[in-house]
Motif scaffolding. Structure first.
Motif, PDB file in Angstrom:
ATOM      1  N   PRO A   1       0.765  -1.222   0.047  1.00  0.00           N
ATOM      2  CA  PRO A   1       0.043   0.247   0.052  1.00  0.00           C
ATOM      3  C   PRO A   1       0.906   1.293   0.052  1.00  0.00           C
ATOM      4  N   THR A   2       0.275   2.411  -0.449  1.00  0.00           N
ATOM      5  CA  THR A   2       1.030   3.411  -0.632  1.00  0.00           C
ATOM      6  C   THR A   2       0.404   4.638   0.470  1.00  0.00           C
ATOM      7  N   GLN A   3      -0.641   4.453   1.242  1.00  0.00           N
ATOM      8  CA  GLN A   3      -1.313   5.271   2.045  1.00  0.00           C
ATOM      9  C   GLN A   3      -1.647   4.486   3.063  1.00  0.00           C
ATOM     10  N   PRO A   4      -0.897   4.726   4.675  1.00  0.00           N
ATOM     11  CA  PRO A   4       0.244   5.300   4.560  1.00  0.00           C
ATOM     12  C   PRO A   4       1.691   4.664   3.851  1.00  0.00           C
ATOM     13  N   PRO A   5       2.619   5.346   3.673  1.00  0.00           N
ATOM     14  CA  PRO A   5       3.688   4.810   2.953  1.00  0.00           C
ATOM     15  C   PRO A   5       4.308   3.387   3.710  1.00  0.00           C
ATOM     16  N   SER A   6       4.610   2.497   2.927  1.00  0.00           N
ATOM     17  CA  SER A   6       5.042   1.230   3.393  1.00  0.00           C
ATOM     18  C   SER A   6       6.661   1.271   3.424  1.00  0.00           C
ATOM     19  N   LEU A   7       7.318   2.218   2.902  1.00  0.00           N
ATOM     20  CA  LEU A   7       8.870   2.008   2.908  1.00  0.00           C
ATOM     21  C   LEU A   7       9.616   3.229   3.545  1.00  0.00           C
ATOM     22  N   TYR A   8      10.324   3.117   4.465  1.00  0.00           N
ATOM     23  CA  TYR A   8      11.037   4.028   5.242  1.00  0.00           C
ATOM     24  C   TYR A   8      12.667   3.875   5.086  1.00  0.00           C
ATOM     25  N   PHE A   9      13.302   4.738   4.828  1.00  0.00           N
ATOM     26  CA  PHE A   9      14.630   4.459   4.687  1.00  0.00           C
ATOM     27  C   PHE A   9      15.760   5.288   5.518  1.00  0.00           C
ATOM     28  N   ASP A  10      16.959   4.816   5.653  1.00  0.00           N
ATOM     29  CA  ASP A  10      17.916   5.605   6.188  1.00  0.00           C
ATOM     30  C   ASP A  10      19.257   5.112   5.599  1.00  0.00           C
ATOM     31  N   LEU A  11      20.315   5.691   5.979  1.00  0.00           N
ATOM     32  CA  LEU A  11      21.648   5.184   5.377  1.00  0.00           C
ATOM     33  C   LEU A  11      22.709   5.577   6.292  1.00  0.00           C
ATOM     34  N   GLU A  12      23.718   4.663   6.500  1.00  0.00           N
ATOM     35  CA  GLU A  12      24.651   5.039   7.303  1.00  0.00           C
ATOM     36  C   GLU A  12      25.956   4.850   6.654  1.00  0.00           C
ATOM     37  N   GLY A  13      27.148   5.432   6.694  1.00  0.00           N
ATOM     38  CA  GLY A  13      28.417   5.341   6.166  1.00  0.00           C
ATOM     39  C   GLY A  13      29.393   6.439   6.724  1.00  0.00           C
ATOM     40  N   GLU A  14      30.507   6.341   6.075  1.00  0.00           N
ATOM     41  CA  GLU A  14      31.666   7.139   6.367  1.00  0.00           C
ATOM     42  C   GLU A  14      31.433   8.485   5.663  1.00  0.00           C
TER      43      GLU A  14
ATOM     44  N   THR B   1       9.525 -10.537  -9.703  1.00  0.00           N
ATOM     45  CA  THR B   1       8.800  -9.501 -10.532  1.00  0.00           C
ATOM     46  C   THR B   1       9.711  -8.744 -11.543  1.00  0.00           C
ATOM     47  N   GLY B   2      10.960  -8.651 -11.374  1.00  0.00           N
ATOM     48  CA  GLY B   2      12.071  -7.934 -12.164  1.00  0.00           C
ATOM     49  C   GLY B   2      12.337  -6.702 -11.553  1.00  0.00           C
ATOM     50  N   ARG B   3      11.848  -6.250 -10.530  1.00  0.00           N
ATOM     51  CA  ARG B   3      11.960  -4.710 -10.010  1.00  0.00           C
ATOM     52  C   ARG B   3      13.376  -5.071  -9.214  1.00  0.00           C
ATOM     53  N   THR B   4      14.232  -3.789  -9.370  1.00  0.00           N
ATOM     54  CA  THR B   4      15.505  -3.798  -8.780  1.00  0.00           C
ATOM     55  C   THR B   4      15.219  -2.713  -7.412  1.00  0.00           C
ATOM     56  N   LEU B   5      16.022  -2.760  -6.513  1.00  0.00           N
ATOM     57  CA  LEU B   5      16.000  -1.561  -5.494  1.00  0.00           C
ATOM     58  C   LEU B   5      16.240  -0.205  -5.858  1.00  0.00           C
ATOM     59  N   LYS B   6      16.969  -0.068  -7.047  1.00  0.00           N
ATOM     60  CA  LYS B   6      17.259   1.264  -7.848  1.00  0.00           C
ATOM     61  C   LYS B   6      15.965   1.707  -8.540  1.00  0.00           C
ATOM     62  N   GLU B   7      15.308   0.848  -8.903  1.00  0.00           N
ATOM     63  CA  GLU B   7      13.759   1.114  -9.708  1.00  0.00           C
ATOM     64  C   GLU B   7      12.923   1.699  -8.659  1.00  0.00           C
ATOM     65  N   VAL B   8      12.777   0.958  -7.593  1.00  0.00           N
ATOM     66  CA  VAL B   8      12.030   1.104  -6.198  1.00  0.00           C
ATOM     67  C   VAL B   8      12.202   2.914  -5.619  1.00  0.00           C
ATOM     68  N   LEU B   9      13.559   3.103  -5.495  1.00  0.00           N
ATOM     69  CA  LEU B   9      14.148   4.208  -5.336  1.00  0.00           C
ATOM     70  C   LEU B   9      13.848   5.359  -6.058  1.00  0.00           C
ATOM     71  N   GLU B  10      13.855   5.233  -7.518  1.00  0.00           N
ATOM     72  CA  GLU B  10      13.596   6.154  -8.456  1.00  0.00           C
ATOM     73  C   GLU B  10      12.048   6.141  -8.792  1.00  0.00           C
ATOM     74  N   CYS B  11      11.358   5.213  -8.455  1.00  0.00           N
ATOM     75  CA  CYS B  11       9.940   5.423  -8.751  1.00  0.00           C
ATOM     76  C   CYS B  11       9.026   6.576  -8.182  1.00  0.00           C
ATOM     77  N   ASP B  12       8.461   7.390  -8.688  1.00  0.00           N
ATOM     78  CA  ASP B  12       7.778   8.319  -8.095  1.00  0.00           C
ATOM     79  C   ASP B  12       6.396   7.992  -7.661  1.00  0.00           C
ATOM     80  N   GLY B  13       5.858   6.970  -8.085  1.00  0.00           N
ATOM     81  CA  GLY B  13       4.634   6.526  -7.522  1.00  0.00           C
ATOM     82  C   GLY B  13       4.765   5.463  -6.375  1.00  0.00           C
ATOM     83  N   THR B  14       6.083   5.312  -5.827  1.00  0.00           N
ATOM     84  CA  THR B  14       6.185   4.729  -4.795  1.00  0.00           C
ATOM     85  C   THR B  14       6.784   5.508  -3.581  1.00  0.00           C
TER      86      THR B  14
END
Length: 280
Positions: A58-71, A111-124
């Motif tokens: 589902p998109t409402q509320p959003p399903s995906l929550y992100f964070d990054l760690e690094g140097e 289904t063929g989707r990559t994480l890059k495609e998910v991150l770049e999808c405006d509808g997600t």
């Protein structure tokens, strides 16, 4: 920390790890035992399985929550871990960018989707807290142009009834707006402090701990706990935000992503604490 650390430093580290372990049982930020499910994704097979779980959400509320760690997380540094909390399944994924590198973003699920495609999808819709340096690092190192971002830092600013001149950090938002019970708040602070003392140079730590494998229990939990609280913050702010301000947040989130991709972007300095132009 290096293996040449003093006995006193090693004892301090052991004490921090013990504190984190004792805190595990007290943390239940979404009141569900399933929130203890934290998975380290460090193989193509594990990544493919993760991607299978991201379809049809589902998109409402959003399903995906992100964070990054690094140097020095930016174009000038590196990404060590990508954290993803999936609200419907209550699963937390720590994607090992050190091990997987570009494979982390190019591996396909059934289904063929990559994480890059998910991150770049405006509808997600994807929820970040202050997306700017995360976006800078993803764009610079992996050619990922984020879309569909909802920036929680901007959502907090939009709901204020007082000065909107400066933004707040994540810890302040959690302490003020999530309203954890006293025991859970104490546990959250213990995990936060334990992690900070392992990676913050001012405490004798190093950001290299995010790139060391296997990941220590203290850093593993540090990476997981904040991203699991983001849905609570999103709900708190969204319920208090007018449609007009929601529109401004979406636009400002896009502008933050675009800014992070410019040649002269600088992700450090006092200017990072200022609200978007015209918000105050």
């Amino acid at each position: 920390m290096s293996s040449s650390a003093s006995p006193e430093a090693n004892k301090a580290t052991d004490h921090l790890l013990a504190t984190v372990t004792q805190s595990l049982g007290a943390i239940s930020v979404n009141d569900d035992a399933a929130d203890d499910m934290i998975e380290m994704v460090d193989t193509a097979a594990a990544l493919s399985n993760m991607m299978d779980g991201l379809d049809g959400l589902p998109t409402q509320p959003p399903s995906l929550y992100f964070d990054l760690e690094g140097e020095s997380l930016s174009r000038h540094g590196s990404i060590s871990i990508l954290q993803l909390y999936v609200l419907p399944s209550k699963r937390t994924y720590l994607v090992d960018i050190v091990t997987l590198q570009h494979t982390a973003f190019s591996t396909r699920g059934k289904t063929g989707r990559t994480l890059k495609e998910v991150l770049e999808c405006d509808g997600t819709p994807k929820v970040f807290f202050d997306v700017r340096n995360d976006s800078d690092a993803l764009y610079s190192h992996f050619d990922i142009s984020l879309a569909g971002v909802q920036d929680l830092q901007l959502m907090e600013l939009a709901t204020r009834t007082f000065s909107k001149r400066c933004v707040n950090g994540l810890s302040k938002c959690i302490e003020r707006d999530v309203r954890l019970p006293a025991q859970e708040l104490a546990a959250w602070k213990a995990v936060k402090d334990a992690g900070v003392k392992l990676f913050a140079p001012e405490y004798g730590g190093s950001y290299s701990v995010f790139a060391k494998r296997p990941l220590s229990d203290a850093i593993r939990l540090y990476c997981a706990q904040d991203v699991r609280i983001l849905p609570r913050l999103w709900s708190h702010y969204r319920n208090r935000m007018s449609p007009a301000w929601a529109l401004r947040v979406r636009q400002a989130s896009k502008e933050r992503v675009a800014l992070s991709q410019t040649v002269n972007y600088n992700g450090k300095g006092r200017h990072m604490a200022l609200a978007p132009p015209g918000w105050y």
